[in-house]
Motif scaffolding. Structure first.
Motif, mmCIF file in Angstrom:
data_model
loop_
_atom_site.group_PDB
_atom_site.id
_atom_site.type_symbol
_atom_site.label_atom_id
_atom_site.label_comp_id
_atom_site.label_asym_id
_atom_site.label_seq_id
_atom_site.Cartn_x
_atom_site.Cartn_y
_atom_site.Cartn_z
ATOM 1 N N UNK A 100 40.408 27.885 38.429
ATOM 2 C CA UNK A 100 40.324 28.707 37.227
ATOM 3 C C UNK A 100 39.399 28.074 36.185
ATOM 4 N N UNK A 101 39.461 26.754 36.062
ATOM 5 C CA UNK A 101 38.590 26.075 35.095
ATOM 6 C C UNK A 101 37.123 26.231 35.476
ATOM 7 N N UNK A 102 36.836 26.175 36.773
ATOM 8 C CA UNK A 102 35.450 26.363 37.227
ATOM 9 C C UNK A 102 34.940 27.757 36.888
ATOM 10 N N UNK A 103 35.793 28.749 37.053
ATOM 11 C CA UNK A 103 35.399 30.117 36.705
ATOM 12 C C UNK A 103 35.142 30.244 35.207
ATOM 13 N N UNK A 104 36.007 29.629 34.404
ATOM 14 C CA UNK A 104 35.838 29.681 32.951
ATOM 15 C C UNK A 104 34.547 28.988 32.531
ATOM 16 N N UNK A 105 34.257 27.851 33.136
ATOM 17 C CA UNK A 105 33.026 27.125 32.807
ATOM 18 C C UNK A 105 31.782 27.890 33.258
ATOM 19 N N UNK A 106 31.952 28.758 34.245
ATOM 20 C CA UNK A 106 30.835 29.590 34.719
ATOM 21 C C UNK A 106 30.656 30.837 33.856
ATOM 22 N N UNK A 107 31.492 30.974 32.820
ATOM 23 C CA UNK A 107 31.334 32.094 31.901
ATOM 24 C C UNK A 107 32.241 33.278 32.153
ATOM 25 N N UNK A 108 33.164 33.145 33.106
ATOM 26 C CA UNK A 108 34.086 34.239 33.394
ATOM 27 C C UNK A 108 35.196 34.300 32.334
ATOM 28 N N UNK A 109 35.702 35.506 32.128
ATOM 29 C CA UNK A 109 36.835 35.720 31.222
ATOM 30 C C UNK A 109 38.106 35.880 32.038
ATOM 31 N N UNK A 110 39.130 35.099 31.701
ATOM 32 C CA UNK A 110 40.378 35.110 32.462
ATOM 33 C C UNK A 110 41.553 35.326 31.515
ATOM 34 N N UNK A 111 42.473 36.195 31.924
ATOM 35 C CA UNK A 111 43.737 36.391 31.204
ATOM 36 C C UNK A 111 44.858 35.784 32.032
ATOM 37 N N UNK A 112 45.764 35.102 31.371
ATOM 38 C CA UNK A 112 46.960 34.556 32.026
ATOM 39 C C UNK A 112 48.167 35.339 31.540
#
Length: 279
Positions: free
Chosen positions: A65-77
């Motif tokens: 999840x951190x890799x996706x966030x660092x790649x600019x993705x938006x994530x909701x938990x």
């Protein structure tokens, strides 16, 4: 960007318009249980991709999840119910994301604590929330001894099958205080059971309880009495009359609502002094 999004704790209508918008707009929703969250997402026709993110896979899913966030993705938990990160997955991801300077936001929304404390009828202006009590009785008793003199309402989440074990420890350490057990908040069978601790023990010895539980205990009323030694004189007189420490603690507890352990501790100090200076 990372969003922690509260979801309904019972009634599916208890979700904000902003929460629904965020869940539609993000690239991925990390769910405590994709099956449970699927009910909510289908109701509001949210088709965002989901992935499981719970206490048992939190560590192995964290870097993904951190890799996706660092790649600019938006994530909701989201958790199964309520605000993620409070006795639910999400806090570790939020902390790590903040450390990596990833932009984060926590949306306001449903939580069982505020409805619970208000429905209890106990002091809602000053309270402490301690999540789930420790699993082991010894650790539970240690915690309760640390907080027993707090002059504020004390809030816990409790699992139904562990209710009696917890209540017995609460009674032993805190004394027979007023309390409230609130179940199934916002659901059809919502109920607030206001009683004292011994009354709840008696009720649920022969009666099963189901559902999500919030347990509220009144705070210690003895902050003033701990400074006021009016009960000390009476306890000493009873001790000099030959009554046992156990009997005296019961008498003083009933009259002053003092914690029994505090009474016993005071009496034992007197006895130790008398023994030390005995000729």
């Amino acid at each position: 960007m990372l969003y922690l999004v509260p979801t309904p704790i019972g009634n599916l209508e208890d979700i904000t318009l902003r929460a629904l918008r965020i869940l539609r707009e993000v690239d991925l929703i990390a769910c405590e249980d994709t099956r449970t969250s699927g009910i909510l997402l289908r109701k509001y026709n949210i088709k965002t991709q989901t992935t499981a993110f719970h206490l048992y896979n939190e560590n192995e899913k964290l870097n993904y999840l951190l890799n996706l966030l660092q790649a600019g993705k938006n994530i909701a938990v989201i958790s199964d119910a309520g605000t993620p990160g409070i006795s639910d997955p999400g806090w570790i991801l939020l902390k790590r994301a903040q450390e990596l300077n990833i932009k984060c936001d926590v949306l306001p929304g449903a939580s069982a604590i505020l409805p619970g404390i208000l429905l209890s009828g106990l002091n809602a202006n000053k309270f402490i929330f301690l999540g789930f009590p420790p699993e082991k009785s010894s650790e539970r008793i240690k915690l309760l001894n640390e907080i027993k003199n707090l002059n504020m309402s004390i809030c816990f989440y409790i699992s139904p099958h562990k209710l009696l074990k917890n209540l017995n420890d609460f009674l032993e350490v805190l004394g027979d205080r007023n309390c409230s057990l609130i179940r199934e908040i916002s659901k059809i069978h919502q109920e607030a059971i206001n009683n004292n601790i011994s009354g709840l023990i008696k009720k649920f010895q022969n009666e099963n309880i189901k559902g999500e539980l919030v347990f509220i205990i009144e705070g210690c009323k003895q902050d003033i009495n701990l400074l006021n030694d009016s009960w000390h004189d009476e306890a000493e007189k009873l001790l000099n009359s030959g009554k046992s420490v156990k009997d005296i603690s019961n008498i003083i507890h009933e009259k002053y609502n003092m914690n029994k352990n505090a009474i016993k501790s005071y009496l034992n100090q007197i006895l130790r002094k008398e023994f030390k200076f005995m000729p």
